[in-house]
Scaffold this motif. Structure first.
Motif: not given
Length: 50
Positions: A8-11, A14-20
């Motif tokens: 879960q942490i890896a996911v 991976e996606f956190a930087p894409q959150l605006d």
């Protein structure tokens, strides 16, 4: 349990930087507006015949 958590942490990483954050702020504003509208609807429904 730790394997699931690690995955879960890896996911998230991976996606956190894409959150605006602008999008998140707009989402929060939209949710607040929806909540206010639902509350107003509940108030108005009190006047409807049962």
């Amino acid at each position: 349990m730790n394997d699931v958590l690690s995955e879960q942490i890896a996911v998230i990483q991976e996606f956190a930087p894409q959150l605006d954050t602008g999008d998140l702020m707009q989402l929060e504003a939209n949710l607040a507006e929806l909540e206010a509208a639902l509350n107003r609807l509940k108030e108005l429904m009190a006047y409807l015949p049962k």
